[in-house]
Motif scaffolding. Structure first.
Motif, PDB file in Angstrom:
ATOM      1  N   PRO A  34       0.816  -1.224   0.000  1.00  0.00           N
ATOM      2  CA  PRO A  34       0.000   0.000   0.000  1.00  0.00           C
ATOM      3  C   PRO A  34       0.847   1.270   0.000  1.00  0.00           C
ATOM      4  N   ASP A  35       0.261   2.344  -0.486  1.00  0.00           N
ATOM      5  CA  ASP A  35       0.909   3.656  -0.406  1.00  0.00           C
ATOM      6  C   ASP A  35       0.735   4.266   0.983  1.00  0.00           C
ATOM      7  N   LEU A  36      -0.346   3.846   1.664  1.00  0.00           N
ATOM      8  CA  LEU A  36      -0.667   4.420   2.975  1.00  0.00           C
ATOM      9  C   LEU A  36      -1.390   3.382   3.819  1.00  0.00           C
ATOM     10  N   ILE A  37      -1.074   3.364   5.115  1.00  0.00           N
ATOM     11  CA  ILE A  37      -1.790   2.523   6.078  1.00  0.00           C
ATOM     12  C   ILE A  37      -2.408   3.447   7.120  1.00  0.00           C
ATOM     13  N   LEU A  38      -3.692   3.242   7.390  1.00  0.00           N
ATOM     14  CA  LEU A  38      -4.402   4.038   8.396  1.00  0.00           C
ATOM     15  C   LEU A  38      -4.615   3.191   9.644  1.00  0.00           C
ATOM     16  N   ALA A  39      -4.108   3.667  10.775  1.00  0.00           N
ATOM     17  CA  ALA A  39      -4.199   2.940  12.043  1.00  0.00           C
ATOM     18  C   ALA A  39      -4.820   3.852  13.097  1.00  0.00           C
ATOM     19  N   ASN A  40      -5.029   3.296  14.281  1.00  0.00           N
ATOM     20  CA  ASN A  40      -5.596   4.069  15.384  1.00  0.00           C
ATOM     21  C   ASN A  40      -4.874   3.734  16.678  1.00  0.00           C
ATOM     22  N   LYS A  41      -4.612   4.756  17.463  1.00  0.00           N
ATOM     23  CA  LYS A  41      -3.851   4.605  18.705  1.00  0.00           C
ATOM     24  C   LYS A  41      -4.499   3.614  19.660  1.00  0.00           C
ATOM     25  N   GLU A  42      -5.827   3.601  19.712  1.00  0.00           N
ATOM     26  CA  GLU A  42      -6.531   2.765  20.678  1.00  0.00           C
ATOM     27  C   GLU A  42      -6.840   1.376  20.129  1.00  0.00           C
ATOM     28  N   GLU A  43      -7.159   1.301  18.859  1.00  0.00           N
ATOM     29  CA  GLU A  43      -7.661   0.037  18.302  1.00  0.00           C
ATOM     30  C   GLU A  43      -6.564  -0.914  17.848  1.00  0.00           C
ATOM     31  N   ASN A  44      -5.401  -0.386  17.568  1.00  0.00           N
ATOM     32  CA  ASN A  44      -4.315  -1.235  17.073  1.00  0.00           C
ATOM     33  C   ASN A  44      -3.183  -1.348  18.089  1.00  0.00           C
ATOM     34  N   ILE A  45      -2.358  -2.394  17.926  1.00  0.00           N
ATOM     35  CA  ILE A  45      -1.245  -2.641  18.844  1.00  0.00           C
ATOM     36  C   ILE A  45      -0.031  -1.821  18.410  1.00  0.00           C
ATOM     37  N   LYS A  46       0.504  -1.061  19.349  1.00  0.00           N
ATOM     38  CA  LYS A  46       1.589  -0.126  19.048  1.00  0.00           C
ATOM     39  C   LYS A  46       2.764  -0.808  18.350  1.00  0.00           C
ATOM     40  N   GLU A  47       3.186  -1.960  18.865  1.00  0.00           N
ATOM     41  CA  GLU A  47       4.362  -2.638  18.302  1.00  0.00           C
ATOM     42  C   GLU A  47       4.125  -3.085  16.859  1.00  0.00           C
ATOM     43  N   GLN A  48       2.897  -3.520  16.574  1.00  0.00           N
ATOM     44  CA  GLN A  48       2.581  -3.954  15.207  1.00  0.00           C
ATOM     45  C   GLN A  48       2.577  -2.767  14.247  1.00  0.00           C
ATOM     46  N   VAL A  49       2.014  -1.658  14.707  1.00  0.00           N
ATOM     47  CA  VAL A  49       1.978  -0.457  13.871  1.00  0.00           C
ATOM     48  C   VAL A  49       3.403   0.061  13.622  1.00  0.00           C
ATOM     49  N   GLU A  50       4.222   0.036  14.658  1.00  0.00           N
ATOM     50  CA  GLU A  50       5.610   0.507  14.501  1.00  0.00           C
ATOM     51  C   GLU A  50       6.389  -0.377  13.541  1.00  0.00           C
ATOM     52  N   ALA A  51       6.094  -1.686  13.550  1.00  0.00           N
ATOM     53  CA  ALA A  51       6.763  -2.595  12.610  1.00  0.00           C
ATOM     54  C   ALA A  51       6.404  -2.237  11.167  1.00  0.00           C
ATOM     55  N   LEU A  52       5.164  -1.830  10.942  1.00  0.00           N
ATOM     56  CA  LEU A  52       4.740  -1.425   9.594  1.00  0.00           C
ATOM     57  C   LEU A  52       5.412  -0.124   9.162  1.00  0.00           C
ATOM     58  N   MET A  53       5.709   0.727  10.142  1.00  0.00           N
ATOM     59  CA  MET A  53       6.336   2.014   9.831  1.00  0.00           C
ATOM     60  C   MET A  53       7.732   1.865   9.234  1.00  0.00           C
ATOM     61  N   ASP A  54       8.336   0.699   9.452  1.00  0.00           N
ATOM     62  CA  ASP A  54       9.676   0.460   8.885  1.00  0.00           C
ATOM     63  C   ASP A  54       9.636   0.425   7.357  1.00  0.00           C
ATOM     64  N   ASP A  55       8.482   0.013   6.802  1.00  0.00           N
ATOM     65  CA  ASP A  55       8.394  -0.176   5.353  1.00  0.00           C
ATOM     66  C   ASP A  55       7.361   0.692   4.653  1.00  0.00           C
ATOM     67  N   PHE A  56       6.413   1.261   5.434  1.00  0.00           N
ATOM     68  CA  PHE A  56       5.301   1.972   4.802  1.00  0.00           C
ATOM     69  C   PHE A  56       5.011   3.292   5.495  1.00  0.00           C
ATOM     70  N   LYS A  57       4.313   4.150   4.765  1.00  0.00           N
ATOM     71  CA  LYS A  57       3.794   5.371   5.365  1.00  0.00           C
ATOM     72  C   LYS A  57       2.552   5.000   6.178  1.00  0.00           C
ATOM     73  N   VAL A  58       2.565   5.334   7.474  1.00  0.00           N
ATOM     74  CA  VAL A  58       1.458   4.990   8.367  1.00  0.00           C
ATOM     75  C   VAL A  58       0.946   6.265   9.038  1.00  0.00           C
ATOM     76  N   THR A  59      -0.338   6.472   8.966  1.00  0.00           N
ATOM     77  CA  THR A  59      -0.971   7.578   9.690  1.00  0.00           C
ATOM     78  C   THR A  59      -1.728   6.985  10.873  1.00  0.00           C
ATOM     79  N   VAL A  60      -1.349   7.407  12.082  1.00  0.00           N
ATOM     80  CA  VAL A  60      -1.993   6.905  13.303  1.00  0.00           C
ATOM     81  C   VAL A  60      -2.988   7.956  13.790  1.00  0.00           C
ATOM     82  N   THR A  61      -4.243   7.564  13.856  1.00  0.00           N
ATOM     83  CA  THR A  61      -5.297   8.477  14.283  1.00  0.00           C
ATOM     84  C   THR A  61      -5.573   8.311  15.774  1.00  0.00           C
ATOM     85  N   HIS A  62      -6.185   9.343  16.355  1.00  0.00           N
ATOM     86  CA  HIS A  62      -6.623   9.273  17.761  1.00  0.00           C
ATOM     87  C   HIS A  62      -7.871  10.141  17.884  1.00  0.00           C
TER      88      HIS A  62
END
Length: 245
Positions: A60-88
């Motif tokens: 993907p060009d972009l991944i949309l995540a959420n601070k409360e609904e997703n696991i921080k470590e998993q989201v951070e792992a995705l940030m190594d390879d993709f653009k991730v926007t974390v919402t709150h």
């Protein structure tokens, strides 16, 4: 732009704003709206157990995540390879800026603004005449409710309910006796699937209280969802007005 959404309510919002299956290329198994269009979008796991390899395969060009609904470590792992926007999203104002941001990202500014205006209209036009003390339960064994720093609390407050646990934060565990001050006990349809049998269990302790199942999506799904809840809220408040008379 190819996007993977890790948040059910944001997935719904993307389609409401006019994106298609050609742009939304990945979703969680809890992303269920809109049902007729979501079925063609590949599932990449749950909100708490993302399959990172599946996401990598989608590129993907972009991944949309959420601070409360997703696991921080998993989201951070995705940030190594993709653009991730974390919402709150905690307040209605936060939700306004979420939709504004999505509108800007996907060139859907006008549609985003229309949804924002509709959400404020719905919340303005569906209000109780006088505050009603309410307890909103999201879980059983143990019973869990909502504190003042949650989106659910703000929606409850905006339509005229007083959360009896407003002095607490996040999702505190409670006991049955803690519900004594509530005029209305709301059992949410999600994340725990409360049913009529759970109402009957509570009636043993509180035979004279109004105990009801409420639509969890109407209170907890930020994004565009509340714009579609006017009829539901009006029906809910009509029930409450009936017991106030």
């Amino acid at each position: 732009m190819k996007v993977v959404s890790l948040v059910p309510s944001i997935t719904e919002a993307l389609f409401d704003l006019g994106l298609t299956e050609n742009e939304v290329i990945g979703r969680t198994k809890f992303c269920i709206h809109p049902g007729d269009r979501i079925k063609n979008v590949p599932i990449i796991g749950g909100t708490k157990n993302i399959n990172i390899d599946k996401i990598k395969a989608l590129q993907p060009d972009l991944i949309l995540a959420n601070k409360e609904e997703n696991i921080k470590e998993q989201v951070e792992a995705l940030m190594d390879d993709f653009k991730v926007t974390v919402t709150h999203v905690e307040t209605v104002e936060d939700n306004y800026y979420l939709l504004k941001t999505l509108g800007n990202i996907f060139n859907k500014e006008e549609k985003a603004q229309l949804f924002n205006l509709k959400i404020y209209e719905v919340l303005e036009q569906t209000k109780l005449d006088a505050p009603v003390k309410a307890a909103y339960l999201i879980w059983k064994n143990p019973y869990m409710t909502i504190g003042s720093d949650t989106f659910i609390h703000h929606i409850l407050s905006d339509i005229g309910f007083e959360n009896i646990f407003k002095d607490q934060t996040r999702y505190p565990e409670i006991q049955m006796e803690d519900l004594a001050d509530a005029e209305v006990i709301m059992l949410s349809s999600e994340p725990f699937p409360f049913k009529e049998k759970h109402i009957e269990e509570m009636r043993v302790f509180y035979p004279d209280k109004k105990i009801m199942i409420v639509d969890g999506e109407a209170f907890s799904w930020y994004g565009t969802h509340i714009a579609k809840c006017e009829a539901y809220f009006k029906g809910l408040l009509a029930e409450i007005h009936a017991i106030q008379r």
